[in-house]
Design a protein around this motif. Structure first.
Motif, PDB file in Angstrom:
ATOM      1  N   THR A 124     118.975   5.020  72.800  1.00  0.00           N
ATOM      2  CA  THR A 124     120.195   5.437  72.134  1.00  0.00           C
ATOM      3  C   THR A 124     119.935   5.961  70.725  1.00  0.00           C
ATOM      4  O   THR A 124     118.977   5.539  70.073  1.00  0.00           O
ATOM      5  CB  THR A 124     121.215   4.262  72.139  1.00  0.00           C
ATOM      6  N   ARG A 125     120.808   6.868  70.285  1.00  0.00           N
ATOM      7  CA  ARG A 125     120.637   7.415  68.943  1.00  0.00           C
ATOM      8  C   ARG A 125     121.563   6.692  67.988  1.00  0.00           C
ATOM      9  O   ARG A 125     122.730   6.454  68.303  1.00  0.00           O
ATOM     10  CB  ARG A 125     120.963   8.910  68.939  1.00  0.00           C
ATOM     11  N   GLY A 126     121.052   6.316  66.825  1.00  0.00           N
ATOM     12  CA  GLY A 126     121.886   5.646  65.829  1.00  0.00           C
ATOM     13  C   GLY A 126     121.025   4.907  64.825  1.00  0.00           C
ATOM     14  O   GLY A 126     119.787   4.985  64.856  1.00  0.00           O
ATOM     15  N   ASP A 127     121.720   4.192  63.949  1.00  0.00           N
ATOM     16  CA  ASP A 127     121.051   3.436  62.892  1.00  0.00           C
ATOM     17  C   ASP A 127     120.941   1.980  63.356  1.00  0.00           C
ATOM     18  O   ASP A 127     121.966   1.358  63.666  1.00  0.00           O
ATOM     19  CB  ASP A 127     121.926   3.549  61.623  1.00  0.00           C
ATOM     20  N   PHE A 128     119.718   1.453  63.391  1.00  0.00           N
ATOM     21  CA  PHE A 128     119.561   0.092  63.922  1.00  0.00           C
ATOM     22  C   PHE A 128     120.143  -0.996  63.020  1.00  0.00           C
ATOM     23  O   PHE A 128     120.213  -2.151  63.394  1.00  0.00           O
ATOM     24  CB  PHE A 128     118.111  -0.215  64.318  1.00  0.00           C
ATOM     25  N   THR A 129     120.545  -0.626  61.810  1.00  0.00           N
ATOM     26  CA  THR A 129     121.150  -1.640  60.932  1.00  0.00           C
ATOM     27  C   THR A 129     122.651  -1.795  61.199  1.00  0.00           C
ATOM     28  O   THR A 129     123.272  -2.740  60.719  1.00  0.00           O
ATOM     29  CB  THR A 129     120.955  -1.286  59.430  1.00  0.00           C
ATOM     30  N   LYS A 130     123.229  -0.850  61.930  1.00  0.00           N
ATOM     31  CA  LYS A 130     124.697  -0.835  62.114  1.00  0.00           C
ATOM     32  C   LYS A 130     125.130  -1.430  63.454  1.00  0.00           C
ATOM     33  O   LYS A 130     124.616  -1.038  64.508  1.00  0.00           O
ATOM     34  CB  LYS A 130     125.222   0.617  62.059  1.00  0.00           C
ATOM     35  N   ASP A 131     126.122  -2.325  63.412  1.00  0.00           N
ATOM     36  CA  ASP A 131     126.621  -2.942  64.645  1.00  0.00           C
ATOM     37  C   ASP A 131     127.215  -1.927  65.612  1.00  0.00           C
ATOM     38  O   ASP A 131     127.139  -2.082  66.822  1.00  0.00           O
ATOM     39  CB  ASP A 131     127.669  -4.012  64.322  1.00  0.00           C
ATOM     40  N   ARG A 132     127.798  -0.860  65.053  1.00  0.00           N
ATOM     41  CA  ARG A 132     128.441   0.121  65.942  1.00  0.00           C
ATOM     42  C   ARG A 132     127.423   0.800  66.871  1.00  0.00           C
ATOM     43  O   ARG A 132     127.750   1.187  67.978  1.00  0.00           O
ATOM     44  CB  ARG A 132     129.243   1.156  65.153  1.00  0.00           C
ATOM     45  N   THR A 133     126.179   0.886  66.439  1.00  0.00           N
ATOM     46  CA  THR A 133     125.131   1.496  67.283  1.00  0.00           C
ATOM     47  C   THR A 133     124.961   0.668  68.559  1.00  0.00           C
ATOM     48  O   THR A 133     124.846   1.205  69.665  1.00  0.00           O
ATOM     49  CB  THR A 133     123.782   1.542  66.516  1.00  0.00           C
TER      50      THR A 133
END
Ligand SMILES: C[S@@+](CC[C@H](N)C(=O)[O-])C[C@H]1O[C@@H](n2cnc3c(N)ncnc32)[C@H](O)[C@@H]1O
Length: 214
Positions: A124-133
């Motif tokens: 998946t694409r996203g920021d690993f620090t963010k819960d929404r990811t």
């Protein structure tokens, strides 16, 4: 196909991929390092990671019952190994679009060749620090039993584990123990150092795996 044969195939597959692609000339096949607008992409040595995962499975520090996260998964090779060879449900998160698109295409190919079947692998694409990811990917951060990071924003992910993960969550940090500035074992508040898996003797970069537990 047994795990050993699958591993050899996976290794050949990634070597082939590396020889054919350069991510628009920004990824060096020689140094295996790429520079992108969002930072640095360097790929793990799949042999070294495999040795480490085998040892951690044997020790019982890692098992097949919880999710494995590669926080900053690049071309997805670590998750292809954990899910495809070791049957650990795995999730890879990468925030660079170009690296993600490339890795996604490789994982899709591996799935088509049945190199990864039967074990969930979420890329998946996203920021690993963010819960929404995690929410978007359908895997809750709290359900992740093992987190891997190849020294890139490691403080952020270590702090997230310390704050949110259940007790017993394992953090594996791939590190360069020979660089003077990083020598010694890093400390992360809320995590306890468990052990170090020394570098694979075939690896020129001599990276090791430090293991921590919440
Ligand atoms: C050193 S590479 C490691 C790639 C892969 N884990 C491996 O071992 O082959 C680190 C990757 O982490 C990604 N990254 C760094 N911080 C991130 C973040 N907060 N969220 C998602 N990806 C991140 C970078 O874009 C880069 O591709």
């Amino acid at each position: 196909m047994d795990a050993k044969a699958k591993f050899e195939l996976l290794k050949r597959f990634y070597a082939d991929v590396e020889n054919k692609h350069s991510l628009n000339g920004r990824y060096s096949k020689k140094t295996r390092i790429g520079f992108f607008h969002s930072g640095l992409f360097a790929a793990s040595n799949i042999d070294g990671i495999n040795v480490g995962i085998e040892q951690l499975l044997a020790d019982g520090l890692v098992n097949q019952s919880g999710w494995f996260l590669d926080a900053g998964c690049g071309d997805g090779r670590v998750t292809a190994l954990t899910a495809g060879v070791h049957r650990i449900p795995s999730i890879g998160i990468e925030y660079d679009r170009e690296v993600f698109d490339f890795g996604g295409a490789v994982i899709k190919m591996l799935k088509e060749y049945s190199m990864i079947n039967g074990t969930p692998l979420v890329f998946t694409r996203g920021d690993f620090t963010k819960d929404r990811t995690y929410r978007r990917a359908g895997v809750m951060f709290e359900d992740i039993a093992t987190v891997f990071n190849y020294i890139d924003n490691h403080e952020d992910i270590a702090a997230k584990i310390a704050k949110q993960s259940p007790r017993g969550t394992i953090f594996i940090l791939e590190d360069f123990p020979w660089i003077p500035i990083t020598s010694g074992i890093r400390e992360f508040e809320g995590l306890t150092y468990v052990r170090t898996i020394p570098p694979d003797s075939n690896s020129k970069l001599r990276r090791c795996l430090h293991v921590y537990r919440k």
